[in-house]
Design an enzyme around this catalytic site. Sequence first.
Site, PDB file in Angstrom:
ATOM      1  N   GLU A   1       0.827  -1.212   0.000  1.00 20.91           N
ATOM      2  CA  GLU A   1       0.000   0.000   0.000  1.00 20.91           C
ATOM      3  C   GLU A   1       0.860   1.260   0.000  1.00 20.91           C
ATOM      4  O   GLU A   1       0.518   2.249  -0.656  1.00 20.91           O
ATOM      5  CB  GLU A   1      -0.935  -0.010   1.202  1.00 20.91           C
ATOM      6  CG  GLU A   1      -1.929  -1.164   1.228  1.00 20.91           C
ATOM      7  CD  GLU A   1      -2.827  -1.188   0.001  1.00 20.91           C
ATOM      8  OE1 GLU A   1      -3.063  -0.110  -0.598  1.00 20.91           O
ATOM      9  OE2 GLU A   1      -3.297  -2.289  -0.366  1.00 20.91           O
TER      10      GLU A   1
ATOM     11  N   ASP B   1       3.313  -4.402  -5.791  1.00 22.31           N
ATOM     12  CA  ASP B   1       3.792  -5.678  -5.242  1.00 22.31           C
ATOM     13  C   ASP B   1       5.307  -5.694  -5.159  1.00 22.31           C
ATOM     14  O   ASP B   1       5.887  -6.071  -4.128  1.00 22.31           O
ATOM     15  CB  ASP B   1       3.322  -6.841  -6.119  1.00 22.31           C
ATOM     16  CG  ASP B   1       1.842  -7.139  -5.966  1.00 22.31           C
ATOM     17  OD1 ASP B   1       1.215  -6.607  -5.031  1.00 22.31           O
ATOM     18  OD2 ASP B   1       1.306  -7.909  -6.795  1.00 22.31           O
TER      19      ASP B   1
END
Length: 431
Positions: free
Chosen positions: A274, A357
């Site tokens: 995030e 990611d």
Amino acid sequence: MILRYLAIAMVAAFAILPTALWATIGSFDPETATRAYTDTLQGAARDRSDAYFEGGYWLVLWGTIVAVLAEWILLRTGLSARFRDLGERITKRRWLVPALYAIPYVIVSTLIVLPWTIYTGFVREGHYGLMNLGFGAWLGEQAIGLGLGIIGMALFLLALFAVIRRSPKRWWLWGTGIIAAFFTIGIAIMPVFVSPLFNDYTPMEDGPLRDRILAMAEAHNVPADNVYVFDQSRQHDRISANVSGLFGTMRISLNDNLLERSTPEEVEAVMGHELGHYVLNHVLVLVVVLSLIMGLGLFVTAKLAPRILARHGEKWGVRDIGDPAAFPLLVAILTVYLMLMTPAQNSLVRIVESQADAFGLDAARQPDGFASIAMKLSEYRKIEPGALEELVFFDHPSGRTRVRMAMDWKAANVESPVMVVPPAPEAEPEG
């Protein structure tokens, strides 16, 4: 003689090692490590995950048909024209009519599609065990969304039809700017004013995990001095987190499901991902690119709508494209366009998710935590789609893709990596 005895003893010791421990010894193979994770989702659990996600493919098509049908009903029955007439009776200010039109438009169109909304948003979610709200509470949240929709639509139509009146030929270009502005405003006000209408946000308790999250944020110049937890378990059991907001409204948030269902390593992996969205400016990227996609849709709409109105506008009671009563036609054209653009939109989002990611793996350095959380997300996302299937329908990398990325990162960045054998999933209760 001593060396011979030692060799025999070592062979005997290795022969009795448990299989799981033996798997951690020797060379690390990312593909084998990936398969060890993906094999933990099997049987009824995998079938349910695949069925839920694959059913979503059809929802894209049927949702488009339902939406277009609702707009056609508003036009064909003359309801859209009546909404405009009502606005014109209330005020003589032409510029204000679109905002007044928005009120009955949002309410009636919501009621037309309500059976579909109940099925997709409540019944189907409950069938797959993804809904914790009772019907009354769910309906209450829909009512809040309806109120927000009325306000947002009134402001949007006010701006949209103002530019259509002032620039009938190039309104689509100005309309693209309006959409970009609404995207940006929505992102800025969401964490402060909208999200708290649905969930309670409280500061995360002090502790090593909170310190680790804030340390990752500080290391990557993310201006956050607190982490918030929101009670999303009241709606469902899905794992979620975000770094959201703009212009001083930014906050780091994670839901209670993530804390309760995950290990500290898994939480770190999620929060690293995030933080990656924020550091890599993905909000700005998505606003720009999605606005351009919408801009192309407005261009197509600007070309098609006048031709359709020339044939059917009179019987619908619609005067021209600058008439608020024409809005259902604009929505219908855009709805079909956006369905056709689904692969492009999904690919855009999937690319930025993959970038986040990779960032998260570097930031948190928890490859096995990342792999195990990817498996938990696969409870409702098909874990091993075909290449074309993932390209068209997935707006996030598939579970297998994410686990393999984590294992490749582990092989390249961890000294003497060992393969972790995840525990077998608990047996599901019968009945």
